[in-house]
Design a protein around this motif. Structure first.
Motif, PDB file in Angstrom:
ATOM      1  N   ILE A   1       0.690  -0.895  -0.219  1.00 39.83           N
ATOM      2  CA  ILE A   1       0.115  -0.064  -0.258  1.00 39.83           C
ATOM      3  C   ILE A   1       0.861   1.481   0.373  1.00 39.83           C
ATOM      4  O   ILE A   1       1.919   1.149   1.249  1.00 39.83           O
ATOM      5  N   TYR A   2       0.504   2.328  -0.874  1.00 34.53           N
ATOM      6  CA  TYR A   2       1.213   3.409  -0.858  1.00 34.53           C
ATOM      7  C   TYR A   2       0.549   4.368  -0.664  1.00 34.53           C
ATOM      8  O   TYR A   2      -1.115   4.256  -1.375  1.00 34.53           O
ATOM      9  N   ALA A   3       0.665   6.016  -0.194  1.00 34.25           N
ATOM     10  CA  ALA A   3      -0.513   7.013  -0.123  1.00 34.25           C
ATOM     11  C   ALA A   3      -0.088   7.604  -1.219  1.00 34.25           C
ATOM     12  O   ALA A   3       1.516   8.346  -2.205  1.00 34.25           O
ATOM     13  N   ASN A   4      -0.872   8.224  -2.196  1.00 38.41           N
ATOM     14  CA  ASN A   4      -1.187   8.801  -3.488  1.00 38.41           C
ATOM     15  C   ASN A   4      -1.655   9.919  -2.954  1.00 38.41           C
ATOM     16  O   ASN A   4      -1.640  10.986  -2.340  1.00 38.41           O
ATOM     17  N   LEU A   5      -1.102  11.343  -3.690  1.00 36.22           N
ATOM     18  CA  LEU A   5      -1.353  12.758  -3.886  1.00 36.22           C
ATOM     19  C   LEU A   5      -2.011  13.442  -3.298  1.00 36.22           C
ATOM     20  O   LEU A   5      -1.932  14.079  -2.768  1.00 36.22           O
ATOM     21  N   SER A   6      -3.535  12.646  -2.994  1.00 41.18           N
ATOM     22  CA  SER A   6      -4.631  12.543  -2.563  1.00 41.18           C
ATOM     23  C   SER A   6      -4.511  12.528  -0.945  1.00 41.18           C
ATOM     24  O   SER A   6      -5.317  12.370  -0.217  1.00 41.18           O
ATOM     25  N   GLU A   7      -3.475  11.711  -0.673  1.00 39.40           N
ATOM     26  CA  GLU A   7      -2.908  11.562   0.842  1.00 39.40           C
ATOM     27  C   GLU A   7      -4.027  10.284   1.333  1.00 39.40           C
ATOM     28  O   GLU A   7      -4.316   9.573   2.649  1.00 39.40           O
ATOM     29  N   SER A   8      -4.666   9.822  -0.034  1.00 41.93           N
ATOM     30  CA  SER A   8      -5.181   8.491   0.686  1.00 41.93           C
ATOM     31  C   SER A   8      -4.665   6.778   0.301  1.00 41.93           C
ATOM     32  O   SER A   8      -4.237   7.236  -0.598  1.00 41.93           O
ATOM     33  N   CYS A   9      -4.338   5.678   0.878  1.00 43.84           N
ATOM     34  CA  CYS A   9      -3.535   4.748   0.315  1.00 43.84           C
ATOM     35  C   CYS A   9      -4.594   4.403  -0.685  1.00 43.84           C
ATOM     36  O   CYS A   9      -5.239   3.644  -0.674  1.00 43.84           O
ATOM     37  N   VAL A  10      -3.475   4.190  -1.635  1.00 45.04           N
ATOM     38  CA  VAL A  10      -3.768   2.418  -2.753  1.00 45.04           C
ATOM     39  C   VAL A  10      -3.359   1.711  -2.580  1.00 45.04           C
ATOM     40  O   VAL A  10      -2.087   1.404  -2.481  1.00 45.04           O
ATOM     41  N   ALA A  11      -3.444   0.562  -2.975  1.00 47.95           N
ATOM     42  CA  ALA A  11      -3.242  -0.649  -2.877  1.00 47.95           C
ATOM     43  C   ALA A  11      -2.410  -0.897  -4.051  1.00 47.95           C
ATOM     44  O   ALA A  11      -2.733  -0.952  -5.131  1.00 47.95           O
ATOM     45  N   GLU A  20       7.961  -1.052   2.684  1.00 50.03           N
ATOM     46  CA  GLU A  20       8.106   0.268   3.429  1.00 50.03           C
ATOM     47  C   GLU A  20       6.607   0.874   3.429  1.00 50.03           C
ATOM     48  O   GLU A  20       5.537   0.984   2.739  1.00 50.03           O
ATOM     49  N   THR A  21       6.462   1.501   5.362  1.00 52.17           N
ATOM     50  CA  THR A  21       5.302   2.397   5.331  1.00 52.17           C
ATOM     51  C   THR A  21       5.222   3.942   5.041  1.00 52.17           C
ATOM     52  O   THR A  21       6.385   4.246   4.702  1.00 52.17           O
ATOM     53  N   GLY A  22       4.670   4.123   4.245  1.00 48.74           N
ATOM     54  CA  GLY A  22       4.353   5.999   4.174  1.00 48.74           C
ATOM     55  C   GLY A  22       5.391   6.486   2.659  1.00 48.74           C
ATOM     56  O   GLY A  22       5.552   7.251   2.657  1.00 48.74           O
TER      57      GLY A  22
END
Length: 168
Positions: A1-11, A20-22
């Protein structure tokens, strides 16, 4: 999972992972690896009989007929050694041809198929030994799939022979 530009997590998708987180992106599975599920923290390695020569893949390819792969995590298949063959796809080794044998019945880079000796034969593939020619038969060539029968006026009363005897 990663965070996209809109700050929501995407699988992460198939062929990708993130351990890694974040993070703001996913990592791509390397050659010899794959990932067939989403939202994963690692890639899977290709099994024996398979390979993958591209990155970011959701599956491995199977080795073709005439090829094999006896190791995991590989980017290509190996060609069957002399006197052996693979008759189906996805093989971890090659079968010794008729007329040949090995201790396992298979051939790879560390084990070769050996020709049956004179006086012997092998009529099947993937064998660990040769058969002995019986009485009334002989074989004077190596790597054969059958024995020769003694001609009229000849006989052979022993096994494992390279010729026949003339009748008295």
């Amino acid at each position: 999972i990663y965070a996209n530009l809109s700050e929501s997590c995407v699988a992460c998708g198939e062929g990708e992972y993130q351990d890694e987180t974040g993070q703001t992106s996913c990592k791509v599975c390397g050659e010899g690896e794959y990932q067939d599920e989403t939202n994963q923290t690692s890639c899977k390695v290709c099994s024996v009989g398979e390979y993958q020569n591209e990155t970011g893949q959701a599956s491995c390819a199977v080795c073709s007929v005439g090829e094999y792969q006896d190791e995991t995590n590989q980017t290509s298949c190996k060609t069957c050694p002399p006197n052996s063959q693979s008759l189906s796809t996805g093989q971890a080794g090659c079968d010794c041809e008729a007329g040949y044998f090995s201790s396992s019945g298979y051939a790879n880079l560390s084990e070769s198929c050996v020709a049956c000796s004179v006086g012997e034969y092998q009529d099947e593939t993937n064998q660990t030994s040769c058969k002995v020619c019986g009485e009334g038969e002989y074989q004077n060539e190596t790597a054969q799939t059958s024995c020769k029968v003694c001609s009229v006026g000849e006989y052979q009363d022993e096994t494992n022979q390279t010729s026949c005897k003339t009748c008295p």
